[in-house]
Each structure stands twice: as C-alpha cells, then as structure tokens.
Design an enzyme around this catalytic site. Sequence first.
Site, mmCIF file in Angstrom:
data_model
loop_
_atom_site.group_PDB
_atom_site.id
_atom_site.type_symbol
_atom_site.label_atom_id
_atom_site.label_comp_id
_atom_site.label_asym_id
_atom_site.label_seq_id
_atom_site.Cartn_x
_atom_site.Cartn_y
_atom_site.Cartn_z
ATOM 1 N N HIS A 159 -10.461 15.976 -17.324
ATOM 2 C CA HIS A 159 -10.398 17.293 -17.999
ATOM 3 C C HIS A 159 -9.194 18.064 -17.686
ATOM 4 C CE1 HIS A 159 -14.753 16.740 -18.885
ATOM 5 N NE2 HIS A 159 -14.628 16.175 -17.648
ATOM 6 N N SER A 280 20.005 20.888 -24.283
ATOM 7 C CA SER A 280 19.626 21.699 -25.472
ATOM 8 C C SER A 280 20.954 22.365 -25.823
ATOM 9 C CB SER A 280 18.797 22.854 -24.887
ATOM 10 O OG SER A 280 19.067 24.102 -25.698
ATOM 11 N N GLU A 293 9.186 12.145 -25.329
ATOM 12 C CA GLU A 293 8.464 12.781 -26.428
ATOM 13 C C GLU A 293 8.717 11.739 -28.015
ATOM 14 O OE1 GLU A 293 9.262 17.412 -25.998
ATOM 15 O OE2 GLU A 293 11.318 15.997 -25.834
#
Length: 462
Positions: A159, A280, A293
């Site tokens: 969890h 970035s 990703e």
Amino acid sequence: MAGNKKPWSGRFQKPTAKNVEKFTASISFDQRLYKYDIEGSIAHVTMLAGQGIITPAEAGKIIKALESILKDMNQGKILFDLSDEDIHMAIERELIRRTGETGGKLHTARSRNDQIVLDVRLFLRREVDDIFLLLHKLQEQLVRSAKNEISTIMPGYTHMQKAQPVLLAHYLLAFWDMFARDAERLQNCKDRFNVLPLGAAALAGTTLPIDRRQTAKKLKFPVISQNSMDTVADRDFIAEFIFAAALIMMHLSRFCEDLVLWSTDEFGFVEISDAYTTGSSIMPQKKNPDVAELIRGKCGRVYGDLLAIMTILKGLPMTYNRDLQEDKEPLFDAVDTVKDCLSIFTEMIGQTKFHSAKMYQAAYGGFSTATDVAEYLVKKGVPFRKSHEIVGKIVAYCLRNKKNLDNLSLADYQKFYNGFRADIQENIKLEKAVNSRNHIGGTATAAVLKRIREIEKQSVQK
Ligand code: ARG
C-alpha cells in the site's frame, strides 16, 4: 517499380482510383517482411519443382532471380511504389520483370492469404528469439546487481506504506522471476505459432499435388497447420504475442515507477546515471528520469496495440478479410517498442547507483519490525491474533510518546506483556528481521544467496 497494371486486373475495366491505391496499400509497412517473403517463395518453388508442378529449370531460374532481388533489396537498390500494393506483389512484379513468363509460375498453388501468414510467422520467430536474448541480458544484469547489493537493506512496501525490511537483492530478483515468466510465455506462444501455414492457399487448399511436408522441412517448421480455413483466418498468435509483450512492458513499467519515485529528493534511494536522464529547459537544477518515464508511457502504447488487434479480430466472418492487413502495424510497433525498452532499461539499471545508507535509514523507521515483535510472542506461545493486538498497542504507545520499538526499555515492553525478555532488543534489529526469514522465497541473506546460486546453475545448464 512504378506501373499500374495489377496482377489481378483481368476482371477489371477501370484502373484503381489513386486514393484507393494509397488507402489499400500496405507496402509502406509490410516491406520490412521482404526477406521472409523471399525465403518463403524459395521454399515454395523448390517444393513445386519437387512435385513436378513446375520444371527444375523453371524453379532454378526463379530462385536465382529471387536471390538477386534479395541482394538488391538488402542494398536498398529497389524502390517500392504504392501501386505495388503489398510486399508480395512488389517482389512478384520484380521477379516477372527479371524472368518474364517463368516468374508468373511462382504464385502457383499459393495465395497471398497463406503467404502473408507465412511471412509474419517467419518474422515473429526471428524477433521472438531476439527478445529472448534481451530478456536474458536483463536477467543477467539483475543477478549482477543483486550480488553487488547483497548486504543492502531497504524498506519493503505494501500500500506504499513501509511494511517490512527486505534485501534490495530480494527486490531485484523479484523482477528476475517476472522476466523468467515472460520468457516462458513467449516460448509457449512461439511453440503455437511455429507452424507452417503455406498450402492453405486462399482458404480451401489447392487442386495441385503439393507436398506440405517438404515446405515445412525447408522452412524449419516442426508442425504443419491442419485446417486451411483456420490457417488463413487465424491471428491468435499475433494477439498472444502482443499480450506477452504487454506484460513485459508492464513489468518494466512497474520497475520504472519505483525508480522514478526512488530518485526523488524525498526518497533518495537511487541515482540514475546522467547518461540516462535529461535536464529541464527552464529549471537548471533538474535531472529528470525521462527514460524511466518514457518506458512507463510506452507500456500504454503496447496496451493500445493489444486492444487494436483484439478489436480487429472481433466479429470477422470466416475466413480472410482485408481487415487482417491491419494486424501488422500494431505487431511491428509492439516488437519495436518492447525491444527498445528492454535494451535501454538494461543499460540504465546497470548504471544506477543504489544509496544503501538512505535505504537502511528508511527501513529503520516506520515500525517496520512490528511483525517481528508479534512473531517473537508467537514463539513464546501467544496466539498470533493476540500478539498482533499487543504489538498494535505498543505501536500506538510509541506514536503517542514519540518513541521507537528499539528505544523502549524491557520494562516498557513488559507493561504490555510480561513474557517479553531482554532478547527482544536483538529480535527487532533490521539485520535480524531480514535474516530470520530464511525459507524458500524468503528475504534472508542465506535464502537470497541460495536463490542466486540456483539461478546461476540454471543459466549454465541452458
Ligand atoms: N496485404 C495483405 C495483408 O496484409 C496481404 C494479403 C492480401 N490478400 C488479399 N486477398 N487481398 O493481409
């Protein structure tokens, strides 16, 4: 190879509309099957000659021309044209250009319907073998990393909450098992599609005296399809392959999700190498886990391929329908995506630094050895349900008093149950917690090392 006359133009009075030609053509994507198409044609023509359906001289001439076409195609010397429609017709047209009338005998006792299934099976057989290798390399990397990290303890989660301490090596080998099942699934899938379709012709077989055993032998198919209608209608194997590919992607994606999370400042469990991250354009401090990703994102893409093939097949009347031409792009996409992702992931994980101190520290907090306290009481004869409740109360007490399981005194413990002894302190150490789980499938160092030895023995035997 321009020119508008179609091999099937006999019954037509008007040429195909230009936009229909473009709409129906598959040559832009099925050209990547050319090697397999030629390989299949050579086997077919050899069988035709063996059966006396064409002469050995005719077969020789066709084979020689097909071999030269293959050479020219390998060198990019042949340009494909939309009017060729598909790879079968492009090759046949070139063959007839080179051999005249004789070339027209190649398509005897064959249809593009069995031909295309043959090409795809030959293609997939090769690609699946490549994917086996990539999976194997990834598994080898996981074993290497597991050995390097054999003493690294990390928190295991359920969890997304800290649950129990585990070895990082145990985590890594969990993925070893997943990829082993993926390889098995691919092997099962290959066993089912490694079957000769040629001879089914359009759908009902042929009146000519073919010998399918000969063709199967030449093309190294251990099995021959048993129903001509099934043979041209079936694309189960494509759906099955894409499903197997989708599961590989899902496994990679879950691994990537952990890496993305672990590389955050908040977790700080790993540092992915600069070579596998990007920056970035606005925030100078950023180092983003884009590769991880993208793999996660591309998993969605392969799921899309699976949904596409399942939807294309649903509701098709027997047997071949042109809808089936739409099977190739999702298949090719799934093959390319899974291969790319496996190889880049293997490199990335090999160059990822695991911060063992950070992991250890995280495993230490959050009462991750509470179950060990409960099992300590079980060993003293307390029923588990009762010991669970006792320890729950201890945890609540710690939370109220800002304490931890290992800075409670024995007297504190005994307030909750008087059977606690001094050895409780020893029993809640992370190393002890990990190493006490020493059974098949457990996370103890000894159990994990044993597993590594088994895995290494297995791969030597293979
Ligand atoms: N390009 C077609 C396909 O991919 C080849 C088979 C075409 N057969 C036909 N009868 N039109 O399925």
